[in-house]
Design a protein around this motif. Structure first.
Motif, PDB file in Angstrom:
ATOM      1  N   UNK A  13       0.926  -1.042   0.654  1.00 41.29           N
ATOM      2  CA  UNK A  13      -0.047   0.168   0.077  1.00 41.29           C
ATOM      3  C   UNK A  13       0.117   1.103   0.155  1.00 41.29           C
ATOM      4  N   UNK A  14       1.725   1.174   0.495  1.00 42.11           N
ATOM      5  CA  UNK A  14       2.932   1.886   0.622  1.00 42.11           C
ATOM      6  C   UNK A  14       3.778   3.285  -0.416  1.00 42.11           C
ATOM      7  N   UNK A  15       3.853   1.437  -1.311  1.00 45.12           N
ATOM      8  CA  UNK A  15       4.507   2.099  -2.659  1.00 45.12           C
ATOM      9  C   UNK A  15       3.621   1.896  -3.469  1.00 45.12           C
ATOM     10  N   UNK A  16       2.289   1.680  -3.869  1.00 44.67           N
ATOM     11  CA  UNK A  16       1.614   2.083  -4.423  1.00 44.67           C
ATOM     12  C   UNK A  16       1.202   3.359  -4.671  1.00 44.67           C
ATOM     13  N   UNK A  17       1.056   3.934  -2.964  1.00 46.89           N
ATOM     14  CA  UNK A  17       0.784   5.575  -3.203  1.00 46.89           C
ATOM     15  C   UNK A  17       2.515   6.290  -3.345  1.00 46.89           C
ATOM     16  N   UNK A  18       3.265   5.877  -3.087  1.00 50.23           N
ATOM     17  CA  UNK A  18       4.107   6.436  -3.540  1.00 50.23           C
ATOM     18  C   UNK A  18       4.528   6.225  -4.968  1.00 50.23           C
ATOM     19  N   UNK A  19       3.417   5.785  -5.765  1.00 51.82           N
ATOM     20  CA  UNK A  19       4.294   5.936  -7.466  1.00 51.82           C
ATOM     21  C   UNK A  19       5.286   4.906  -7.912  1.00 51.82           C
ATOM     22  N   UNK A  20       5.296   3.911  -6.206  1.00 44.72           N
ATOM     23  CA  UNK A  20       7.064   2.893  -6.907  1.00 44.72           C
ATOM     24  C   UNK A  20       6.760   1.898  -7.039  1.00 44.72           C
ATOM     25  N   UNK A  21       5.439   1.317  -7.424  1.00 41.53           N
ATOM     26  CA  UNK A  21       4.834  -0.638  -7.730  1.00 41.53           C
ATOM     27  C   UNK A  21       7.035  -0.974  -7.809  1.00 41.53           C
ATOM     28  N   UNK A  22       7.201  -0.587  -8.619  1.00 40.85           N
ATOM     29  CA  UNK A  22       8.276  -1.508  -9.418  1.00 40.85           C
ATOM     30  C   UNK A  22       9.515  -1.633  -8.031  1.00 40.85           C
ATOM     31  N   UNK A  23       9.571  -0.400  -6.974  1.00 39.30           N
ATOM     32  CA  UNK A  23      10.185  -1.160  -5.982  1.00 39.30           C
ATOM     33  C   UNK A  23       9.624  -2.166  -5.279  1.00 39.30           C
ATOM     34  N   UNK A  24       9.016  -1.784  -5.203  1.00 40.91           N
ATOM     35  CA  UNK A  24       7.923  -2.766  -3.940  1.00 40.91           C
ATOM     36  C   UNK A  24       7.949  -4.521  -4.977  1.00 40.91           C
ATOM     37  N   UNK A  25       7.993  -4.569  -6.507  1.00 44.20           N
ATOM     38  CA  UNK A  25       7.901  -5.553  -6.928  1.00 44.20           C
ATOM     39  C   UNK A  25       9.176  -6.486  -6.891  1.00 44.20           C
ATOM     40  N   UNK A  26      10.513  -5.501  -6.993  1.00 46.63           N
ATOM     41  CA  UNK A  26      12.298  -5.774  -6.926  1.00 46.63           C
ATOM     42  C   UNK A  26      12.550  -6.373  -5.326  1.00 46.63           C
ATOM     43  N   UNK A  27      11.774  -5.719  -4.681  1.00 48.05           N
ATOM     44  CA  UNK A  27      12.805  -5.923  -3.174  1.00 48.05           C
ATOM     45  C   UNK A  27      11.474  -7.179  -2.010  1.00 48.05           C
ATOM     46  N   UNK A  28      10.043  -7.108  -2.819  1.00 53.86           N
ATOM     47  CA  UNK A  28       9.871  -8.123  -2.417  1.00 53.86           C
ATOM     48  C   UNK A  28       9.236  -9.291  -2.875  1.00 53.86           C
ATOM     49  N   UNK A  29       8.954  -9.192  -4.731  1.00 48.55           N
ATOM     50  CA  UNK A  29       8.477 -10.054  -5.261  1.00 48.55           C
ATOM     51  C   UNK A  29       9.724 -10.583  -6.463  1.00 48.55           C
ATOM     52  N   UNK A  30      10.414 -10.477  -6.355  1.00 40.83           N
ATOM     53  CA  UNK A  30      11.978 -11.199  -7.061  1.00 40.83           C
ATOM     54  C   UNK A  30      12.123 -10.822  -8.576  1.00 40.83           C
TER      55      UNK A  30
END
Length: 488
Positions: A271-288
């Motif tokens: 939710x934080x990554x989405x709000x910050x428009x940083x889903x790419x960062x979430x994908x790298x850090x937490x989804x491999x």
């Protein structure tokens, strides 16, 4: 979090990418039992799985997998696997020298501190070794039988720096944070590791960046089925088809979810990554998801890979020369021409810090070849070189900002349609796979401001392709007009 979805108690315990060589025997089960019962470590099932599958052997007693790749998102506990393998290697396999390397000295010392804690909890281990935590040769050393004798076995902790690798001669080598390992480092270490009769290297990392070339090469071998001497295990989602907000995807990439981390933690991070428009960062850090996919590069990696023709050549000397310069004073000169089958090909012929060599390179290309034209982005940092090129007699086509945007869009379409080829130059690969777009008016451009790649090769290639097509088209139109006039 979507309440309608039923989550497993833990993350998926087997990797999405799972490659192993054929083997004759194994000490993997012994290592798992020893780690739990003697070392007192409580590994999760997925950690047991990795440890078990990296310790298989050929009939001659050598490791079936001299190279082991382990990729799992951060905070899942790959460090415990490293500790288990290091301790089993020292105590049970009697490996004389084990080297644990990390990208930074701080990370290496942190690895030593965690290993020290494991040793301290077990009297059976701690009575046989001493731990040195200072800055001089930090590590774990087997206590020799006689005072004054050198330690017969050791685990040393080092930081990798620059192209270092020549000192990495050992029985078992840990390359933690392997995303940062350079090809120069690998080239330096291979001769020294090759001299060890039965060495094994563990490449442990979270998902790679666009510059993680050696890690990407191991991964490519796994995808290609080249597993004669490679074990490769990666926890990740399918980068071509995943929903970053789906907890079922989180489970695929995070085997320790439900153990070390909670689903609520992952939900908050999403939710934080989405709000910050940083889903790419979430994908790298937490989804491999690797950087080139997570960053949503404008040109898909699969299309760029398909455009690679290592032996392709520009068929004649009628080319366009293009130049680009970054704000960080990095310059690229690119040559673009046609191949025998009519495809357009670009090659980087100069990539270095800005210097008089830039002008000299362009001038020499103009003298050497039948150059159709020279172009650059006059609206960017390269615009300052217009006068210097003019002084040495080079006529330049200056591109304005709208023409640059049209060139970038045209370059993408040419790659996607299969009408562009390249020879696989790393500096161009880096730029393309990190090539995200940003809007400009009603168009878009490749964003030249990147923290992970020098974008000048891509920007220069884009301009070169556009100008080459324009000039060739102009020649064709002149020929058609001349034929019509003659005929009538």
């Amino acid at each position: 979090m979507t309440s309608a979805l039923v989550l497993p108690d833990t993350g998926v315990q087997t990797p999405r990418i799972d490659v192993h060589p054929l083997f004759f025997s194994s000490v993997g089960e012994d290592a798992v039992s020893w780690t739990h019962e003697v070392a007192g470590m409580s590994l999760f099932p997925w950690q047991d799985y990795v440890l078990e599958n990296m310790l298989t052997m050929k009939q001659d007693g050598r490791w079936a997998a001299p190279d082991v790749g382990l990729i799992v998102p951060r905070q899942n506990g790959k460090g415990e696997i490293i500790q288990a393998r290091e301790l089993f290697g020292m105590f049970m396999l009697r490996e004389k020298k084990i080297i644990h390397t990390a990208h930074e000295f701080k990370s290496a010392k942190e690895g030593l501190s965690k290993l020290q804690n494991v040793i301290a909890r077990s009297p059976e281990l701690s009575e046989k070794v001493q731990v040195k935590t200072g800055n001089t040769e930090p590590g774990v050393y087997w206590i020799p039988e006689k005072r004054g004798e050198p330690s017969p076995r050791m685990i040393q902790f080092l930081a990798r720096s620059g192209g270092s690798g020549r000192g990495f001669s050992c029985d078992f080598l840990v390359m933690d944070e392997a995303f940062a390992v350079t090809m120069e480092m690998v080239d330096a270490m291979e001769p020294t590791m090759g001299a060890v009769p039965n060495a094994q290297t563990l490449w442990a990392s979270s998902a790679g960046f666009a510059y993680s070339h050696h890690l990407a090469a191991l991964r490519k071998r796994a995808f290609d089925g080249d597993n004669d001497d490679l074990a490769f295990m990666e926890w990740s989602v399918d980068e071509d088809d995943f929903d970053p907000g789906d907890p079922r995807e989180w489970a695929k990439a995070n085997p320790s979810a439900g153990y070390l981390m909670s689903w609520d933690f992952l939900n908050r991070r999403f939710k934080t990554s989405k709000a910050a428009d940083n889903l790419a960062g979430f994908a790298r850090e937490h989804l491999g998801v690797w950087e080139m996919f997570a960053a949503n590069s404008e040109i898909p990696e699969s299309k760029w890979r398909k455009a690679r023709m290592s032996s392709s050549e520009i068929v004649d000397d009628r080319v366009v020369v293009s130049l680009d310069v970054s704000a960080a004073r990095r310059a690229s000169v690119v040559v673009t021409g046609a191949t025998a089958d009519g495809s357009v090909q670009s090659e980087v012929v100069f990539n270095d810090e800005v210097s008089p060599d830039v002008v000299a390179t362009v001038r020499s290309l103009v003298d050497r070849w039948d150059v159709l034209g020279v172009c650059l982005d006059a609206s960017g940092p390269a615009g300052q070189w217009l006068s210097a090129l003019s002084e040495v007699g080079v006529e330049v086509k200056p591109f304005g900002s709208r023409m640059v945007a049209q060139a970038d869009g045209g370059f993408k379409e040419k790659v996607l349609s299969g009408r562009f080829v390249h020879v696989g130059q790393k500096i161009l690969d880096h730029a393309v796979l990190a090539g995200v777009s940003k809007p400009t008016g009603d168009l878009w451009v490749f964003d030249r401001n990147s923290d992970i790649a020098d974008m000048t090769p891509l920007k220069a290639a884009s301009l070169g392709v556009s100008h080459f097509e324009f000039l060739i088209g102009q020649e064709v139109r002149h020929l058609e007009t001349a034929e019509e006039s003659w005929f009538f």
